[in-house]
Design an enzyme around this catalytic site. Structure first.
Site, PDB file in Angstrom:
ATOM      1  N   ARG A  87       0.834  -1.201   0.000  1.00  0.00           N
ATOM      2  CA  ARG A  87       0.000   0.000   0.000  1.00  0.00           C
ATOM      3  C   ARG A  87       0.870   1.252   0.000  1.00  0.00           C
ATOM      4  O   ARG A  87       0.507   2.257  -0.603  1.00  0.00           O
ATOM      5  CB  ARG A  87      -0.913   0.003   1.238  1.00  0.00           C
ATOM      6  CG  ARG A  87      -1.833   1.202   1.356  1.00  0.00           C
ATOM      7  CD  ARG A  87      -2.873   1.280   0.263  1.00  0.00           C
ATOM      8  NE  ARG A  87      -3.626   0.048   0.104  1.00  0.00           N
ATOM      9  CZ  ARG A  87      -4.587  -0.124  -0.795  1.00  0.00           C
ATOM     10  NH1 ARG A  87      -4.924   0.869  -1.611  1.00  0.00           N
ATOM     11  NH2 ARG A  87      -5.217  -1.286  -0.888  1.00  0.00           N
ATOM     12  N   HIS A 316      -5.153  -3.926   4.584  1.00  0.00           N
ATOM     13  CA  HIS A 316      -5.064  -2.794   3.659  1.00  0.00           C
ATOM     14  C   HIS A 316      -3.609  -2.441   3.385  1.00  0.00           C
ATOM     15  O   HIS A 316      -3.239  -2.116   2.248  1.00  0.00           O
ATOM     16  CB  HIS A 316      -5.810  -1.594   4.235  1.00  0.00           C
ATOM     17  CG  HIS A 316      -6.111  -0.533   3.227  1.00  0.00           C
ATOM     18  ND1 HIS A 316      -5.489   0.699   3.243  1.00  0.00           N
ATOM     19  CD2 HIS A 316      -6.964  -0.517   2.167  1.00  0.00           C
ATOM     20  CE1 HIS A 316      -5.950   1.429   2.237  1.00  0.00           C
ATOM     21  NE2 HIS A 316      -6.849   0.716   1.577  1.00  0.00           N
ATOM     22  N   CYS A 317      -2.777  -2.519   4.397  1.00  0.00           N
ATOM     23  CA  CYS A 317      -1.376  -2.153   4.267  1.00  0.00           C
ATOM     24  C   CYS A 317      -0.610  -3.050   3.284  1.00  0.00           C
ATOM     25  O   CYS A 317       0.348  -2.598   2.660  1.00  0.00           O
ATOM     26  CB  CYS A 317      -0.669  -2.221   5.619  1.00  0.00           C
ATOM     27  SG  CYS A 317      -1.269  -1.058   6.846  1.00  0.00           S
ATOM     28  N   ILE A 318      -1.009  -4.305   3.167  1.00  0.00           N
ATOM     29  CA  ILE A 318      -0.241  -5.240   2.345  1.00  0.00           C
ATOM     30  C   ILE A 318      -0.773  -5.364   0.930  1.00  0.00           C
ATOM     31  O   ILE A 318      -0.250  -6.154   0.142  1.00  0.00           O
ATOM     32  CB  ILE A 318      -0.193  -6.645   3.003  1.00  0.00           C
ATOM     33  CG1 ILE A 318      -1.572  -7.322   2.998  1.00  0.00           C
ATOM     34  CG2 ILE A 318       0.377  -6.566   4.401  1.00  0.00           C
ATOM     35  CD1 ILE A 318      -1.523  -8.781   3.475  1.00  0.00           C
TER      36      ILE A 318
END
Length: 324
Positions: A87, A316-318
């Site tokens: 992300r 979401h971050c990955i």
């Protein structure tokens, strides 16, 4: 000509890149359970073919082999990187075929890992995406847009001296408008306690529809309850035409007696599914139910993300979606 704006996450996706834990020296005993959590997330997004194509990005041949065995439904791309937080390091898509690439400095110099500063360009090339380089530091998790030109961010991150020390608020606003086509910026204050990203907004506030923004509401024993309250106040006094939706917070989540930046807000909106990270907290079921009301046309799934969180983020971050 109107500037291209990143499509809202609920717009249709052709595919999604998902980082696959690759470096045992970073993940230690968490690497195998983190891989299992990543594969469960990828499977929910793929939804037996009803969702979107999943591209697991592995940093070396051994990790690529493991990804292929654990997730036969996914494509596997071998591209060296430092860690899985695509992300922030991946390209920010502004159309089906165009992206913007921003500088990356390891979240303000905290984690300087080989490959993280170039993975965005290489991912774009792998899909023949035209990518324009922008000459300032910006991570994808630091902004969240609704597809109409409205974007939300935090002062803690975008105005931090460790990102773009020569740029002030007006400069940042101008660059968000120039490079990503945004027309209005909502500034929140701080992000979660102990968040090494310096307050990424995708842990505290997310658009769930045009002009509709979700923010958690925590009890007073929640280490972030005041952060949420101040964020909501900032939105109300921003002058933006925004409807606030309050959702549960996981509250105080500890690992080795330390408060960790756990958040239900780090959910991912896929074509068929919305995947919400859960942590074995009392409000897990209530959070999933809240997002099911917000996204009635998608299957809302709560999946454990405890081991991914040891690296500092969640679903979401990955991930980084590719519009379709």
């Amino acid at each position: 000509m109107a500037k291209l704006i990143p499509p809202a996450e609920w717009a249709h996706h052709k595919a999604v890149w998902i980082g696959f834990p690759s470096h045992a020296e970073l993940w230690l005993d968490d690497i195998e359970p983190a891989r299992a959590e990543v594969v469960a997330f990828a499977s929910a997004v793929h939804a037996d073919g009803a969702g979107e194509k999943v591209i697991l990005v592995a940093a070396d041949a051994d990790a690529a082999d493991a990804a292929s065995k654990l997730a036969p439904f996914a494509d596997v791309l071998l591209e060296p990187f430092g860690d899985i937080w695509l992300r922030d390091t991946g390209p920010i898509m502004v159309s089906k075929t165009e992206a913007r690439l921003f500088g990356f400095n390891g979240w303000g110099g905290k984690y300087d890992l080989p490959g993280d500063d170039t993975i965005g360009e290489r991912l774009a090339k792998s899909r023949r995406i035209e990518a324009e380089a922008c000459d300032w530091i910006l991570e994808g998790g630091a902004i969240d847009g609704d597809g109409t030109g409205l974007v939300v961010t935090t002062e803690q991150c975008l105005l931090n001296y460790n990102r773009n020390p020569g740029l002030g608020r007006d400069d940042i606003v101008q660059r968000l408008k120039q490079d990503l086509g945004f027309s209005q910026v909502i500034w929140l204050g701080n992000g979660l306690l102990n968040d090494h990203t310096d307050g990424h907004v995708d842990n505290i506030a997310r658009f769930v529809a045009p002009g509709r923004l979700a923010i958690p509401e925590g009890a007073e024993n929640d280490p972030n309850w005041r952060v949420y309250q101040l964020a909501a106040e900032r939105v109300r006094f921003s002058g933006a035409d925004v409807e606030l939706v309050r959702v549960p917070s996981p509250g105080r989540i500890l690992r080795d007696e330390e408060i960790v930046p756990a958040s239900y807000m780090n959910f991912y909106i896929g074509n068929a599914s919305v995947v919400v990270p859960i942590y074995g907290a009392p409000d897990d079921e209530a959070a999933v139910a809240a997002f099911a009301e917000i996204f009635p046309t998608r299957n809302v799934v709560g999946l454990r993300a405890d081991h991914i969180l040891t690296g500092g983020g969640s679903f979401h971050c990955i991930s980084q979606q590719i519009p379709g």
